[in-house]
Design an enzyme around this catalytic site. Sequence first.
Site, PDB file in Angstrom:
ATOM      1  N   LYS A  56       0.753  -1.237   0.052  1.00  0.00           N
ATOM      2  CA  LYS A  56      -0.078  -0.176  -0.102  1.00  0.00           C
ATOM      3  C   LYS A  56       0.756   1.210   0.026  1.00  0.00           C
ATOM      4  CE  LYS A  56      -1.981  -1.023   4.023  1.00  0.00           C
ATOM      5  NZ  LYS A  56      -1.400  -2.058   4.348  1.00  0.00           N
ATOM      6  N   ARG A  71      -9.712   0.952   8.494  1.00  0.00           N
ATOM      7  CA  ARG A  71      -9.356  -0.384   8.777  1.00  0.00           C
ATOM      8  C   ARG A  71     -10.376  -1.168   9.541  1.00  0.00           C
ATOM      9  NH1 ARG A  71      -3.708   0.384   8.699  1.00  0.00           N
ATOM     10  NH2 ARG A  71      -2.454  -1.410   8.946  1.00  0.00           N
ATOM     11  N   ARG A 113      11.877  -5.896   4.393  1.00  0.00           N
ATOM     12  CA  ARG A 113      11.642  -4.284   4.280  1.00  0.00           C
ATOM     13  C   ARG A 113      12.623  -3.686   5.125  1.00  0.00           C
ATOM     14  NH1 ARG A 113       5.739  -1.922   5.221  1.00  0.00           N
ATOM     15  NH2 ARG A 113       5.961  -3.138   7.167  1.00  0.00           N
ATOM     16  N   ARG A 166      -0.641  -8.511  13.316  1.00  0.00           N
ATOM     17  CA  ARG A 166      -1.267  -7.480  12.364  1.00  0.00           C
ATOM     18  C   ARG A 166      -2.040  -8.350  11.316  1.00  0.00           C
ATOM     19  NH1 ARG A 166       4.178  -5.011  10.853  1.00  0.00           N
ATOM     20  NH2 ARG A 166       3.306  -4.176   9.100  1.00  0.00           N
TER      21      ARG A 166
HETATM   22  P1  AP5 Z   1       5.039  -1.755   1.928  1.00  0.00           P
HETATM   23  O1  AP5 Z   1       4.637  -0.834   0.460  1.00  0.00           O
HETATM   24  O2  AP5 Z   1       5.762  -1.008   2.982  1.00  0.00           O
HETATM   25  O3  AP5 Z   1       3.534  -2.294   2.227  1.00  0.00           O
HETATM   26  P2  AP5 Z   1       2.455  -1.644   2.957  1.00  0.00           P
HETATM   27  O4  AP5 Z   1       1.282  -2.463   2.510  1.00  0.00           O
HETATM   28  O5  AP5 Z   1       2.375  -0.071   3.207  1.00  0.00           O
HETATM   29  O6  AP5 Z   1       2.719  -2.363   4.511  1.00  0.00           O
HETATM   30  P3  AP5 Z   1       2.574  -1.841   5.945  1.00  0.00           P
HETATM   31  O7  AP5 Z   1       3.258  -2.629   6.956  1.00  0.00           O
HETATM   32  O8  AP5 Z   1       3.096  -0.342   6.155  1.00  0.00           O
HETATM   33  O9  AP5 Z   1       1.298  -1.791   6.157  1.00  0.00           O
HETATM   34  P4  AP5 Z   1       0.333  -1.865   7.645  1.00  0.00           P
HETATM   35  O10 AP5 Z   1      -1.009  -1.881   7.169  1.00  0.00           O
HETATM   36  O11 AP5 Z   1       0.775  -2.853   8.444  1.00  0.00           O
HETATM   37  O12 AP5 Z   1       1.167  -0.769   8.384  1.00  0.00           O
HETATM   38  P5  AP5 Z   1       0.542   0.690   8.594  1.00  0.00           P
HETATM   39  O13 AP5 Z   1       1.945   1.671   8.689  1.00  0.00           O
HETATM   40  O14 AP5 Z   1      -0.307   1.146   8.026  1.00  0.00           O
HETATM   41  O15 AP5 Z   1       5.707  -2.836   1.106  1.00  0.00           O
HETATM   42  C1  AP5 Z   1       6.006  -3.820   2.021  1.00  0.00           C
HETATM   43  C2  AP5 Z   1       7.539  -4.306   1.523  1.00  0.00           C
HETATM   44  O16 AP5 Z   1       7.245  -5.166   0.206  1.00  0.00           O
HETATM   45  C3  AP5 Z   1       8.523  -3.363   1.240  1.00  0.00           C
HETATM   46  O17 AP5 Z   1       9.909  -3.681   1.608  1.00  0.00           O
HETATM   47  C4  AP5 Z   1       8.495  -2.938  -0.389  1.00  0.00           C
HETATM   48  O18 AP5 Z   1       9.583  -2.631  -0.799  1.00  0.00           O
HETATM   49  C5  AP5 Z   1       7.927  -4.178  -0.766  1.00  0.00           C
HETATM   50  N1  AP5 Z   1       7.341  -4.572  -2.081  1.00  0.00           N
HETATM   51  C6  AP5 Z   1       6.216  -3.657  -2.272  1.00  0.00           C
HETATM   52  N2  AP5 Z   1       5.501  -3.926  -3.524  1.00  0.00           N
HETATM   53  C7  AP5 Z   1       6.422  -4.947  -3.816  1.00  0.00           C
HETATM   54  C8  AP5 Z   1       6.173  -5.832  -5.166  1.00  0.00           C
HETATM   55  N3  AP5 Z   1       5.319  -5.411  -5.923  1.00  0.00           N
HETATM   56  N4  AP5 Z   1       7.205  -6.739  -5.088  1.00  0.00           N
HETATM   57  C9  AP5 Z   1       8.044  -7.076  -4.344  1.00  0.00           C
HETATM   58  N5  AP5 Z   1       7.958  -6.240  -3.045  1.00  0.00           N
HETATM   59  C10 AP5 Z   1       7.349  -5.348  -2.905  1.00  0.00           C
HETATM   60  O19 AP5 Z   1       0.096   0.561  10.227  1.00  0.00           O
HETATM   61  C11 AP5 Z   1       1.102   0.240  11.190  1.00  0.00           C
HETATM   62  C12 AP5 Z   1       0.294   0.345  12.439  1.00  0.00           C
HETATM   63  O20 AP5 Z   1      -0.522   1.698  12.854  1.00  0.00           O
HETATM   64  C13 AP5 Z   1      -0.785  -0.838  12.515  1.00  0.00           C
HETATM   65  O21 AP5 Z   1      -0.492  -1.809  12.777  1.00  0.00           O
HETATM   66  C14 AP5 Z   1      -1.774   0.077  13.525  1.00  0.00           C
HETATM   67  O22 AP5 Z   1      -1.316  -0.482  14.982  1.00  0.00           O
HETATM   68  C15 AP5 Z   1      -1.813   1.387  13.365  1.00  0.00           C
HETATM   69  N6  AP5 Z   1      -2.691   1.985  12.586  1.00  0.00           N
HETATM   70  C16 AP5 Z   1      -2.401   2.482  11.426  1.00  0.00           C
HETATM   71  N7  AP5 Z   1      -3.710   2.970  10.580  1.00  0.00           N
HETATM   72  C17 AP5 Z   1      -4.500   2.528  11.655  1.00  0.00           C
HETATM   73  C18 AP5 Z   1      -6.078   2.717  11.379  1.00  0.00           C
HETATM   74  N8  AP5 Z   1      -6.696   3.228  10.558  1.00  0.00           N
HETATM   75  N9  AP5 Z   1      -6.866   2.223  12.551  1.00  0.00           N
HETATM   76  C19 AP5 Z   1      -6.112   1.641  13.563  1.00  0.00           C
HETATM   77  N10 AP5 Z   1      -4.826   1.570  13.856  1.00  0.00           N
HETATM   78  C20 AP5 Z   1      -4.202   1.949  12.645  1.00  0.00           C
END
Ligand code: AP5
Length: 215
Positions: free
Chosen positions: A14, A89, A129, A173
């Site tokens: 994402k 979410r 990552r 997660r």
């Molecule tokens: P990346 O682009 O980093 O993936 P992502 O989907 O953004 O992963 P996140 O771990 O950031 O998502 P998340 O939803 O767990 O975390 P968030 O920060 O929102 O890609 C991942 C890896 O793959 C990278 O190394 C990239 O280079 C690689 N990659 C990408 N595309 C690729 C491809 N096509 N091929 C190969 N490799 C590829 O949330 C973190 C925490 O915050 C949550 O756990 C929660 O505690 C809190 N939080 C955030 N938002 C909320 C909400 N709305 N409600 C409640 N809690 C929340």
Amino acid sequence: MVRLILLGAPGSGKGTQAKMVAGKRGIPHISTGDILREAVRNGSELGRKAEPIMKAGALVPDELMIGIIRERLRQPDAARGFVLDGFPRTVVQAEKLDALLEEGNGKEPPRVVHLLVPDEVIVQRIAARRSCPACGAIYHLEHAPPRVADVCDQCQGKLVARADDTEAAVRKRLEAYHRQTMPVVGYYRAKSWLREVDGLGSVDEVFERIDGVPG
Ligand code: AP5
């Protein structure tokens, strides 16, 4: 006007894709994860509340998240459109977002894209990552390595593995995603706003698919 909501499991890509869409369209990338991580770094009250929850891989309470998004969508740059990454979410967050978007200018429904990536690929992606705490750039040791090991190409910051990328937190997660966020997918499907996009393949291939979604 593009108002894109990107849904997908942790590590589905994402953040990577949201940055590309936002860059191409000249609209803000709004990542609730990035907003929370910045709050943790600044030691603000929000950060102090969110840090242990994030580290454990659980979701931060809805009322905090809705307040953050309400404020962010009121900023002038969001009037041109936006890419939402990590919000909504839960179904409560999705319902509240609908109400906020109705208050805004756009009358068209938002585009909702669900990135599909199997759990076993997610685990591999997250394990390799690295991210830049200073500018938010995302790398992958194999698929998207930095030019110099451990150094951000964009701002020369030191790359780190995220605090919530431990095996136990990733398991939690993924569980939160299946239990609390999959109902959001159903919520948008029932409105016929949902587009499923294959998240496998190169970053550019996935981007082409997302960019080609009509709306
Ligand atoms: P990346 O682009 O980093 O993936 P992502 O989907 O953004 O992963 P996140 O771990 O950031 O998502 P998340 O939803 O767990 O975390 P968030 O920060 O929102 O890609 C991942 C890896 O793959 C990278 O190394 C990239 O280079 C690689 N990659 C990408 N595309 C690729 C491809 N096509 N091929 C190969 N490799 C590829 O949330 C973190 C925490 O915050 C949550 O756990 C929660 O505690 C809190 N939080 C955030 N938002 C909320 C909400 N709305 N409600 C409640 N809690 C929340």
